[in-house]
Write a protein that holds these residues in place. Structure first.
Motif, PDB file in Angstrom:
ATOM      1  N   LEU A  75       1.222  -1.238   0.131  1.00 34.99           N
ATOM      2  CA  LEU A  75      -0.214  -0.290  -0.200  1.00 34.99           C
ATOM      3  C   LEU A  75       0.794   1.049  -0.130  1.00 34.99           C
ATOM      4  O   LEU A  75       0.606   2.095  -0.555  1.00 34.99           O
ATOM      5  CB  LEU A  75      -1.050   0.237   1.322  1.00 34.99           C
ATOM      6  CG  LEU A  75      -1.699   1.769   1.248  1.00 34.99           C
ATOM      7  CD1 LEU A  75      -2.748   1.202   0.269  1.00 34.99           C
ATOM      8  CD2 LEU A  75      -2.708   1.231   2.697  1.00 34.99           C
ATOM      9  N   THR A  76       2.290   1.706   1.217  1.00 35.40           N
ATOM     10  CA  THR A  76       2.682   2.059   0.771  1.00 35.40           C
ATOM     11  C   THR A  76       3.536   2.811  -0.845  1.00 35.40           C
ATOM     12  O   THR A  76       3.773   4.116  -0.990  1.00 35.40           O
ATOM     13  CB  THR A  76       3.922   2.320   2.186  1.00 35.40           C
ATOM     14  OG1 THR A  76       2.678   1.813   3.255  1.00 35.40           O
ATOM     15  CG2 THR A  76       5.030   3.448   1.935  1.00 35.40           C
ATOM     16  N   LEU A  77       3.941   1.659  -1.194  1.00 37.26           N
ATOM     17  CA  LEU A  77       4.646   1.735  -2.034  1.00 37.26           C
ATOM     18  C   LEU A  77       3.762   2.307  -3.510  1.00 37.26           C
ATOM     19  O   LEU A  77       4.322   3.341  -4.403  1.00 37.26           O
ATOM     20  CB  LEU A  77       5.513   0.760  -2.096  1.00 37.26           C
ATOM     21  CG  LEU A  77       6.083   0.550  -4.018  1.00 37.26           C
ATOM     22  CD1 LEU A  77       7.806   1.298  -3.773  1.00 37.26           C
ATOM     23  CD2 LEU A  77       6.394  -1.276  -4.610  1.00 37.26           C
ATOM     24  N   ALA A  78       2.325   1.003  -3.434  1.00 41.82           N
ATOM     25  CA  ALA A  78       1.674   2.089  -4.736  1.00 41.82           C
ATOM     26  C   ALA A  78       1.294   4.108  -3.892  1.00 41.82           C
ATOM     27  O   ALA A  78       1.413   3.991  -4.942  1.00 41.82           O
ATOM     28  CB  ALA A  78       0.451   0.592  -4.450  1.00 41.82           C
ATOM     29  N   GLN A  79       0.981   3.810  -3.139  1.00 44.67           N
ATOM     30  CA  GLN A  79       0.743   5.778  -2.740  1.00 44.67           C
ATOM     31  C   GLN A  79       1.821   5.930  -2.838  1.00 44.67           C
ATOM     32  O   GLN A  79       1.093   7.599  -3.104  1.00 44.67           O
ATOM     33  CB  GLN A  79      -0.138   5.345  -1.626  1.00 44.67           C
ATOM     34  CG  GLN A  79      -1.503   4.492  -1.410  1.00 44.67           C
ATOM     35  CD  GLN A  79      -2.436   4.698  -0.142  1.00 44.67           C
ATOM     36  OE1 GLN A  79      -1.817   4.854   0.637  1.00 44.67           O
ATOM     37  NE2 GLN A  79      -3.603   4.392  -0.523  1.00 44.67           N
ATOM     38  N   SER A  80       2.870   6.148  -2.518  1.00 43.24           N
ATOM     39  CA  SER A  80       3.681   6.559  -3.643  1.00 43.24           C
ATOM     40  C   SER A  80       4.330   6.521  -4.555  1.00 43.24           C
ATOM     41  O   SER A  80       5.387   7.768  -4.539  1.00 43.24           O
ATOM     42  CB  SER A  80       4.892   6.620  -1.920  1.00 43.24           C
ATOM     43  OG  SER A  80       5.655   5.054  -2.254  1.00 43.24           O
ATOM     44  N   SER A  81       4.463   5.934  -5.585  1.00 46.91           N
ATOM     45  CA  SER A  81       4.445   5.485  -6.701  1.00 46.91           C
ATOM     46  C   SER A  81       3.350   6.803  -7.157  1.00 46.91           C
ATOM     47  O   SER A  81       2.651   7.917  -7.430  1.00 46.91           O
ATOM     48  CB  SER A  81       4.195   4.641  -7.241  1.00 46.91           C
ATOM     49  OG  SER A  81       4.731   3.440  -6.337  1.00 46.91           O
ATOM     50  N   SER A  82       4.323   7.208  -8.988  1.00 54.91           N
ATOM     51  CA  SER A  82       3.609   8.428  -9.655  1.00 54.91           C
ATOM     52  C   SER A  82       2.138   7.729 -10.055  1.00 54.91           C
ATOM     53  O   SER A  82       1.812   8.410 -10.942  1.00 54.91           O
ATOM     54  CB  SER A  82       5.207   9.133 -10.757  1.00 54.91           C
ATOM     55  OG  SER A  82       6.245   9.661  -9.957  1.00 54.91           O
TER      56      SER A  82
END
Ligand code: SF4
Ligand code: SF4
Length: 114
Positions: A75-82
């Protein structure tokens, strides 16, 4: 220098609607044992894959499409992606036109293990 190098991002869709597919319908379809993969570090967010897909089944979407995940790191990775890339697996024919078109070799065609 690409858009992302300057801290800029292209306008991306947020008016999508995701629907559940009937599993019995899926089982009737025969698909090649292939899949499309993405190496995010190589993607320059050019959207050429969206433009070229003959079935209009690959989309670059706003990252906040992911609102929940079993693994918090995901979730963190997805939401911090462009951006988040979605391929409609029901429509994708694995023609690999998007792979050929991708200017940075971010897309690739993989084989589904049996
Ligand atoms: S493999 Fe073909 S059908 Fe599938 S997303 Fe790429 S261009 Fe579209
Ligand atoms: S064509 Fe390649 S570089 Fe361009 S948005 Fe698609 S995956 Fe990213």
């Amino acid at each position: 220098m690409g858009l992302t190098d300057q801290g800029l991002h292209p306008e991306i869709y947020d008016d999508y609607k995701i629907e559940t597919v009937d599993p019995s319908w899926l089982q009737e379809r025969v698909k090649p044992k292939r899949h499309i993969g993405l190496t995010p570090e190589l993607c320059i967010l050019c959207r050429a894959c969206e433009d070229v897909c003959p079935w209009e089944c690959i989309w670059m979407l706003a990252p906040d499409i992911i609102t929940d995940a079993e693994n918090p790191e995901v979730l963190t990775l997805a939401q911090s992606s462009s951006a988040t890339f979605i391929i409609d697996d029901n429509e994708c024919t694995r023609c690999a036109i998007c792979v050929e078109r991708c200017p940075s070799d971010a897309l690739w065609l993989g084989r589904v293990e049996q």
